[in-house]
Design an enzyme around this catalytic site. Structure first.
Site, PDB file in Angstrom:
ATOM      1  N   ARG A  46     -16.352 -46.466   7.737  1.00 23.05           N
ATOM      2  CA  ARG A  46     -14.927 -46.169   7.965  1.00 23.05           C
ATOM      3  C   ARG A  46     -14.538 -44.783   7.461  1.00 23.05           C
ATOM      4  O   ARG A  46     -13.373 -44.388   7.552  1.00 23.05           O
ATOM      5  CB  ARG A  46     -14.058 -47.222   7.256  1.00 23.05           C
ATOM      6  CG  ARG A  46     -14.318 -48.635   7.728  1.00 23.05           C
ATOM      7  CD  ARG A  46     -13.720 -49.654   6.776  1.00 23.05           C
ATOM      8  NE  ARG A  46     -14.330 -49.546   5.438  1.00 23.05           N
ATOM      9  CZ  ARG A  46     -13.974 -50.279   4.397  1.00 23.05           C
ATOM     10  NH1 ARG A  46     -13.017 -51.173   4.523  1.00 23.05           N
ATOM     11  NH2 ARG A  46     -14.569 -50.133   3.231  1.00 23.05           N
ATOM     12  N   HIS A  98     -13.740 -42.973  -1.658  1.00 24.83           N
ATOM     13  CA  HIS A  98     -12.681 -43.652  -0.906  1.00 24.83           C
ATOM     14  C   HIS A  98     -12.271 -44.917  -1.635  1.00 24.83           C
ATOM     15  O   HIS A  98     -13.077 -45.574  -2.287  1.00 24.83           O
ATOM     16  CB  HIS A  98     -13.132 -43.968   0.526  1.00 24.83           C
ATOM     17  CG  HIS A  98     -14.222 -44.992   0.620  1.00 24.83           C
ATOM     18  ND1 HIS A  98     -13.996 -46.291   1.007  1.00 24.83           N
ATOM     19  CD2 HIS A  98     -15.556 -44.922   0.354  1.00 24.83           C
ATOM     20  CE1 HIS A  98     -15.143 -46.962   0.998  1.00 24.83           C
ATOM     21  NE2 HIS A  98     -16.105 -46.166   0.607  1.00 24.83           N
ATOM     22  N   CYS A 101     -13.939 -48.982  -1.818  1.00 31.45           N
ATOM     23  CA  CYS A 101     -15.398 -48.800  -1.696  1.00 31.45           C
ATOM     24  C   CYS A 101     -16.113 -50.063  -2.190  1.00 31.45           C
ATOM     25  O   CYS A 101     -15.963 -50.462  -3.348  1.00 31.45           O
ATOM     26  CB  CYS A 101     -15.837 -47.587  -2.503  1.00 31.45           C
ATOM     27  SG  CYS A 101     -17.605 -47.261  -2.369  1.00 31.45           S
TER      28      CYS A 101
END
Ligand code: CO
Length: 226
Positions: A46, A98, A101
């Site tokens: 993603r 991110h 995670c």
């Protein structure tokens, strides 16, 4: 099914779209690459590096692994960094973590997933280094968010401590190391407020980034990275 023909079809469409905008694009790209940025990010599907920052092929040199770890003895990451700094002469190294995670969550919970646990031990070390701060956060999602941020800060420090970056600064080469974090839910990047351009900045920048410890992740600025 076995040859994944839809991916080949999509590839032809993608290449066709790029050629429609610039007929010479691939020909020019085949002659050389001169990216200004090295991206060190998570393997998470993603978090696609080029798309997030709107860069085309040739503009971003990329290294990705589970939980965007920079381990001092990882020849894969170090070789990528050395090639980027010494040969391509990138001007920026971006460590981008991110929120959400899975690797960081596994480290936070000390989950047993298999071989990858040994890799995530590096993130578990980050957790243990900042355990006091993290256990003070009552809500698990916020604790997870904060560990994602702390992991970026620690990996930025690791980048700055490599012989590759230290030698480049010693040579007077222009090189900045940045720590960013991406939120899958809104597609936006945040700066974790660490950017180091000289060895003497390292300690101060590291401590300043850590001092954001009381800042809830939800209150982070949505603005462009500084
Ligand atoms: Co991840």
């Amino acid at each position: 099914m076995r040859i994944l023909s839809h991916l080949f079809r999509q590839n032809q469409e993608w290449a066709g779209n790029i050629r429609a905008q610039d007929p010479e694009f691939f020909q020019k790209l085949s002659c050389q690459q001169s990216p200004h940025y090295l991206w060190i990010g998570c393997s998470d599907s993603r978090v696609p590096a080029n798309q997030i920052v709107g860069l085309l092929p040739g503009e971003l040199f990329v290294h990705r692994n589970v939980a965007n770890v920079v381990a001092h003895t990882d020849l894969n990451c170090l070789s990528t960094m050395q090639y980027a700094v010494d040969v391509l002469k990138v001007k920026h190294i971006i460590v981008c973590g991110h929120y959400g995670c899975g690797g960081v969550r596994a480290a936070l919970r000390d989950d047993r997933l298999g071989l990858v646990d040994n890799w995530l031990r590096h993130v578990r070390d980050v957790y243990q280094k900042h355990e006091g701060q993290l256990t003070a956060i009552g809500e698990e999602t916020q604790r997870w968010d904060r560990l994602c941020e702390l992991n970026v800060i620690e990996q930025v420090l690791n980048v700055c401590q490599t012989t590759i970056v230290r030698d480049s600064w010693q040579r007077g080469q222009e090189l900045a190391v940045h720590g960013w974090i991406y939120r899958v839910q809104d597609g936006l990047l945040r700066d974790v407020n660490i950017c180091i351009t000289q060895p003497h900045e390292t300690g101060t920048a590291y401590r300043a980034a850590l001092s954001g410890e009381q800042r809830p992740a939800s209150r982070l600025s949505n603005g462009p990275p500084a």
